[in-house]
Write a protein that holds these residues in place. Structure first.
Motif, PDB file in Angstrom:
ATOM      1  N   GLU A   1      28.732  47.139  44.902  1.00 25.04           N
ATOM      2  CA  GLU A   1      28.410  48.283  45.761  1.00 25.04           C
ATOM      3  C   GLU A   1      28.544  47.895  47.240  1.00 25.04           C
ATOM      4  O   GLU A   1      29.080  48.647  48.055  1.00 25.04           O
ATOM      5  CB  GLU A   1      26.983  48.751  45.493  1.00 25.04           C
ATOM      6  N   LEU A   2      28.034  46.720  47.580  1.00 21.99           N
ATOM      7  CA  LEU A   2      28.141  46.255  48.973  1.00 21.99           C
ATOM      8  C   LEU A   2      29.602  46.119  49.382  1.00 21.99           C
ATOM      9  O   LEU A   2      29.982  46.429  50.515  1.00 21.99           O
ATOM     10  CB  LEU A   2      27.421  44.918  49.161  1.00 21.99           C
TER      11      LEU A   2
ATOM     12  N   SER B   1      29.935  40.215  50.193  1.00 20.93           N
ATOM     13  CA  SER B   1      28.590  40.784  50.346  1.00 20.93           C
ATOM     14  C   SER B   1      27.742  39.908  51.250  1.00 20.93           C
ATOM     15  O   SER B   1      26.991  40.403  52.092  1.00 20.93           O
ATOM     16  CB  SER B   1      27.903  40.905  48.979  1.00 20.93           C
ATOM     17  N   HIS B   2      27.836  38.621  51.039  1.00 19.89           N
ATOM     18  CA  HIS B   2      27.082  37.676  51.864  1.00 19.89           C
ATOM     19  C   HIS B   2      27.487  37.823  53.328  1.00 19.89           C
ATOM     20  O   HIS B   2      26.628  37.867  54.226  1.00 19.89           O
ATOM     21  CB  HIS B   2      27.356  36.255  51.357  1.00 19.89           C
TER      22      HIS B   2
ATOM     23  N   PRO C   1      19.783  42.808  48.724  1.00 20.64           N
ATOM     24  CA  PRO C   1      20.301  41.837  49.696  1.00 20.64           C
ATOM     25  C   PRO C   1      19.812  42.042  51.124  1.00 20.64           C
ATOM     26  O   PRO C   1      20.017  41.179  51.962  1.00 20.64           O
ATOM     27  CB  PRO C   1      21.805  42.108  49.635  1.00 20.64           C
ATOM     28  N   TRP C   2      19.178  43.190  51.412  1.00 26.34           N
ATOM     29  CA  TRP C   2      18.964  43.559  52.815  1.00 26.34           C
ATOM     30  C   TRP C   2      17.730  42.893  53.416  1.00 26.34           C
ATOM     31  O   TRP C   2      16.922  42.316  52.723  1.00 26.34           O
ATOM     32  CB  TRP C   2      18.851  45.078  52.947  1.00 26.34           C
TER      33      TRP C   2
ATOM     34  N   LEU D   1      28.734  40.464  54.771  1.00 22.63           N
ATOM     35  CA  LEU D   1      28.230  41.747  55.268  1.00 22.63           C
ATOM     36  C   LEU D   1      26.770  41.597  55.694  1.00 22.63           C
ATOM     37  O   LEU D   1      26.378  42.011  56.781  1.00 22.63           O
ATOM     38  CB  LEU D   1      28.368  42.804  54.159  1.00 22.63           C
ATOM     39  N   VAL D   2      25.972  41.006  54.801  1.00 19.81           N
ATOM     40  CA  VAL D   2      24.526  40.924  55.040  1.00 19.81           C
ATOM     41  C   VAL D   2      24.199  39.945  56.162  1.00 19.81           C
ATOM     42  O   VAL D   2      23.320  40.210  56.989  1.00 19.81           O
ATOM     43  CB  VAL D   2      23.811  40.540  53.731  1.00 19.81           C
TER      44      VAL D   2
ATOM     45  N   ASN E   1      24.420  39.883  42.720  1.00 20.45           N
ATOM     46  CA  ASN E   1      23.549  40.801  41.990  1.00 20.45           C
ATOM     47  C   ASN E   1      24.364  41.881  41.290  1.00 20.45           C
ATOM     48  O   ASN E   1      25.123  42.609  41.919  1.00 20.45           O
ATOM     49  CB  ASN E   1      22.589  41.453  43.003  1.00 20.45           C
TER      50      ASN E   1
ATOM     51  N   TRP F   1      23.941  32.277  48.208  1.00 20.97           N
ATOM     52  CA  TRP F   1      23.992  33.721  48.023  1.00 20.97           C
ATOM     53  C   TRP F   1      23.728  34.064  46.562  1.00 20.97           C
ATOM     54  O   TRP F   1      24.318  33.462  45.659  1.00 20.97           O
ATOM     55  CB  TRP F   1      25.351  34.265  48.453  1.00 20.97           C
TER      56      TRP F   1
ATOM     57  N   LEU G   1      22.128  50.787  48.092  1.00 24.40           N
ATOM     58  CA  LEU G   1      23.010  49.845  47.407  1.00 24.40           C
ATOM     59  C   LEU G   1      22.333  48.481  47.295  1.00 24.40           C
ATOM     60  O   LEU G   1      21.701  48.017  48.234  1.00 24.40           O
ATOM     61  CB  LEU G   1      24.336  49.709  48.164  1.00 24.40           C
ATOM     62  N   ARG G   2      22.499  47.841  46.133  1.00 33.09           N
ATOM     63  CA  ARG G   2      21.899  46.532  45.899  1.00 33.09           C
ATOM     64  C   ARG G   2      22.883  45.533  45.311  1.00 33.09           C
ATOM     65  O   ARG G   2      22.784  44.346  45.553  1.00 33.09           O
ATOM     66  CB  ARG G   2      20.723  46.657  44.925  1.00 33.09           C
ATOM     67  N   CYS G   3      23.782  46.026  44.473  1.00 30.79           N
ATOM     68  CA  CYS G   3      24.677  45.121  43.748  1.00 30.79           C
ATOM     69  C   CYS G   3      25.878  44.730  44.614  1.00 30.79           C
ATOM     70  O   CYS G   3      26.299  45.493  45.482  1.00 30.79           O
ATOM     71  CB  CYS G   3      25.183  45.791  42.475  1.00 30.79           C
ATOM     72  N   ASP G   4      26.446  43.573  44.306  1.00 32.71           N
ATOM     73  CA  ASP G   4      27.565  43.085  45.115  1.00 32.71           C
ATOM     74  C   ASP G   4      28.762  44.035  45.102  1.00 32.71           C
ATOM     75  O   ASP G   4      29.400  44.253  46.133  1.00 32.71           O
ATOM     76  CB  ASP G   4      27.985  41.689  44.634  1.00 32.71           C
TER      77      ASP G   4
END
Lengths: 398, 398
Positions: free
Chosen positions: A327-328, A367-368, B303-304, A370-371, B71, B68, A322-325
Motif C-alpha cells: 500500500e505504501l 516503503s522504508h 509504519p508511520w 518513504l517513511v 508488513n 525495516w 495504509l499500513r502494508c508495504d
C-alpha cells in the motif's frame, strides 16, 4: 537533454544496477555499464524511482521563506478565497519570487514534474500566470512545470474571467482549470460549458477542483461525465480533490467510480486529513489513474505543508489508513510515475526508453524510504543533475 | 532537581525574559536576572513552553532503529494484536532497548513527560513492563515516564491477565489500562468491573483505549460514565482515542461530550488521520482536558510516526482542519501543558512556582514554531539540561 551514467542504484528497490541515460532518456540498464565521455554519478546503492511529481499544487500562493503569516480567518471556502485575493498585495506574495521558492523546494526534495494551478481573476489579471510562467522558463532545465489556468475566484459572477483564461491559454497555459460548479460558481451549466468550451477551442485538457461533498459533488460529477462523453474527451478531463468519492454510501460512490473508470478521468488527491478524500486503494482496484499533490503550502489558506512529495505521500498514506508495504508503495507511486500517467505522460518508468527523470531515495525498501524521508541523494532531470543531498544545483533561492 | 538560569527566552512566545529555576521549579521570571553560582544558558531569543508531553504512546512496541519491518498484515484490530504478540519475539523487539530508543527520541525532540501504555498478557507476562520500567529508571533524570498497565490482548478470554495487571500495579505501574470493552473484550460488564476493581484496589487512575465507533463506543462510554459516577472517580478516569466522539450525529455526540465534561474525564487523542477522531476545538469549548500522543511509532501495527510531539501536533492539527493561529496554539497546548493537566499535573505552566520542565522552540510565534518543526535548542527537566539542538545530553542510543 543530457547523457549520464549512474552506477550502483536499485531500480524500484530491486537489485543493484547501473543506468545509462542518453539524450535525456534511459538508454541502457545493467551491471558494469561503461560509456566513454559520459559523466558518471555513484549511486552508492540507493534506491531509484521515476522523478517525484507534484500533480496538484499552487506555486503562486505560498508564503514560504517570508515572515510568518498569522491567520485569524473565517472558515468558508469563499471567505478564504476573498481574503487571499486581497492579502496577495497586502503582504506581498510576489508570484515570480514565491513560485521560484516553492519550485526550488520541490526540486531539492526530488521533484522533476509539477502541475500548478495558477489563479487568474479580474482583480489581478494575468499577473500570477506571468510570474509562474517566468519561473517555468527560468527552471526549464530543472523541472517541467505545467500551468493550469485556474479561475480561483470563479468565472460566473466575475465577468471578464473567461476572457482572461482564454488569453492565458493562448499564451501557453497547458490545462484549463475550474472550481466547484455548484458550490462556488452557483451556475453549474454556465461554468462547465465555459470550461469545456475553452478546452475545445484550445485543444487542451481539463482539471477541475471539486470540493463539493456528497450529492452535490456527485451531481457536478455527472455533469462533467455527460460533457466528457458528448465531446469525446475521454482521458482528457481530470478532477482534483473529488471529495464526493469519500462519501460513506458505498453503492453511490461505486457508481461514480465506475463511471470515472469508464471515462478514464484521472483523479488528483492531496489526502486532505480533515476532508472526505477518495480512497486510493479502491480507485486503484478500479483502474483509475491518480496523482498526488501537496496543494498550497504555508499560504493564506492555512499553515501546513512542505514542498516535498515524500511528505505528501505520508499525508496521503496516513489519511488512507495504509499500513502494508504494497500500500505504501502505491502511495509513493501516485506521487511519482503514477502522477505522471495521470498527467498524460506514460514514460515515467525505470526501463529502457523511459524518461531520464530520476530521484534517488535512501532506505532499505521503497516503503522504508518513504517513511524515513531522508534527503534525496540525487535528482536527475532529462539526464542533468538538478539536486544533490537536498540542495538544488545551479539555482539559488531568491 | 537542579538550579538553572536561562537568559533571553520568550515565554509562550511573548516578550523576552529570563527564567530562574531553583530546586527544579520556576523561582523567578524577569529581565536581567542574576543568580550567583547557578549555571546559565543563553536562550538566544527562542520561544519557551512547558516541556512537551506525550500523553499516549507505546514505548514497548517500536522497531525504531531496527531493520525495516515489512508488513503484509491483515487489517482487523484483533489480527494486528495477535500478529504483534508473536512478532515481538520473532523479530526481537526487546522492550528495554526499544523503549530506551523511543524515549530518547522523544527527549531529543523536547519531551519531559511521557505516559506509556505497556502490554501485559499471558504470553509475555510482565516482560514488557519490566523492560519499560528499566528505561523509566535509567532516564529518571531526563524524563518522567508514567506506565499504564495495559491488557492489549484482552483480559476476559485470556485468564490470568487480571492477576498480571494486579502484579504490575503492585510493582509500580501508575495507571490501570483497558481496551474496547465490547469490540475487543466481548464482555463489557466483566471487563469494566475488572478495570475499575483494580483501580479501586490500588487507588490508581484509569486510561481506557476506546476504538469502538458510533453507537458501540457510545454504549461503552455510558458504562464508563456509570461506574465513574458510582465510585466517585470523577477526574480519575480517562479515555484514549474516543472515536465515538467523532461520529457525525452532532446531538448524540454532544450528549456524550456534556457527560464527559461533567465527570471531568480527560480525553487522549492521537489525531488518527484515518479514523473518526474527537474534534479538539469542540472539546476545548466544553472545557474538557485533553492530551495528545504519538501512539505507536514504526511498529508491527504500522509504519508511520516519529518520536516528536511537534510532529504529532501537526498530525492532530491537520486532522482537525486547524488553520488559525489560536487553533494551532491549542494543538500545541494539548501536546504540552494541556497534556500534563490531562494527566493530573497542574504545574506545567511558565510562571513562578511552575515545573522547571521547559522546551525551547525556534520560530517567530508558537504557530510558526509548530509548523517549522526545527530542532529544539534546549530541553530542561526539573532544571537539568537534557537535550540541546536535537541531541540528548548524557545518554547514548543503545
Amino acid at each position: 537533454m543530457a547523457d549520464l551514467l549512474i552506477r550502483n542504484i536499485r531500480p524500484m528497490g530491486g537489485e543493484p544496477a547501473d543506468i545509462l541515460i542518453r539524450d535525456g532518456r534511459i538508454a541502457e540498464m545493467g551491471v558494469g555499464l561503461e560509456a566513454e565521455g559520459v559523466p558518471v554519478e555513484e549511486g552508492r546503492g540507493h534506491l531509484v524511482i521515476p522523478g517525484l511529481v507534484d500533480a496538484h499544487t499552487h506555486l503562486d500562493k505560498t508564503t514560504w521563506d517570508m515572515d510568518w503569516h498569522a491567520n485569524d480567518q473565517v472558515k468558508t471556502l469563499r471567505g478564504r478565497i476573498d481574503y487571499e485575493r486581497e492579502q496577495r498585495l497586502e503582504i506581498g506574495i510576489d508570484p515570480a519570487r514565491q513560485s521560484m521558492r516553492h519550485a526550488l523546494g520541490l526540486i531539492a526534495n526530488g521533484a522533476t514534474l509539477i502541475r500548478s494551478h495558477v489563479d487568474i481573476d479580474t482583480r489581478h489579471g494575468l499577473a500570477m500566470f506571468e510570474g509562474v510562467a517566468a519561473t517555468r522558463e527560468a527552471l526549464r532545465d530543472h523541472v517541467e512545470i505545467e500551468i493550469v489556468a485556474f479561475p480561483q475566484s470563479g468565472m460566473m459572477e466575475r465577468k471578464g474571467t473567461v476572457e482572461l483564461l482564454d488569453e492565458a491559454l493562448t499564451q501557453g497555459a497547458e490545462v484549463v482549470g475550474g472550481i466547484d460548479p455548484c458550490g462556488f460558481e452557483r451556475d453549474p451549466k454556465g461554468a462547465l460549458d465555459a470550461i469545456f468550451g475553452l478546452a475545445q477551442k484550445h485543444g487542451k485538457p481539463i482539471d477541475i477542483h471539486l470540493h463539493e461533498r456528497g450529492e452535490l459533488g456527485a451531481f457536478s460529477m455527472e455533469l462533467i461525465f455527460e460533457r466528457t462523453r458528448a465531446l469525446g474527451m475521454q482521458g482528457k478531463v481530470g478532477i482534483s480533490h473529488a471529495f464526493a468519492l469519500g462519501a460513506p454510501d458505498w453503492l453511490r460512490t461505486q457508481a461514480l467510480i465506475d463511471e470515472i473508470a469508464a471515462l478514464d478521468i484521472p483523479i488528483f488527491t492531496t489526502g486532505a486529513p480533515s476532508a472526505e478524500v477518495p480512497a486510493i486503494m479502491r480507485l486503484k482496484e478500479a483502474g483509475i489513474r491518480m496523482g498526488g499533490g501537496c496543494d498550497g503550502i504555508r499560504d493564506t489558506w492555512g499553515p501546513w505543508g512542505l514542498p516535498d512529495m515524500l511528505h505528501r505521500a505520508e499525508v496521503i498514506g496516513m489519511r488512507n489508513g495504509l499500513r502494508c508495504d504494497f500500500e505504501l508503495e502505491h502511495a509513493l507511486h501516485i506521487c511519482s510515475g503514477g502522477a505522471a500517467q495521470a498527467m498524460g505522460r506514460d514514460d515515467y518508468r525505470i526501463e529502457t526508453g523511459g524518461a531520464g527523470d530520476l530521484t534517488l531515495l535512501q532506505g532499505q525498501t521503497l516503503s522504508h524510504a518513504l517513511v524515513q524521508r531522508l534527503p534525496r541523494p540525487l535528482v536527475v532531470k532529462a539526464g542533468r543533475v538538478t539536486a544533490r543531498d537536498g540542495t538544488v544545483i545551479g539555482k539559488d533561492m531568491p
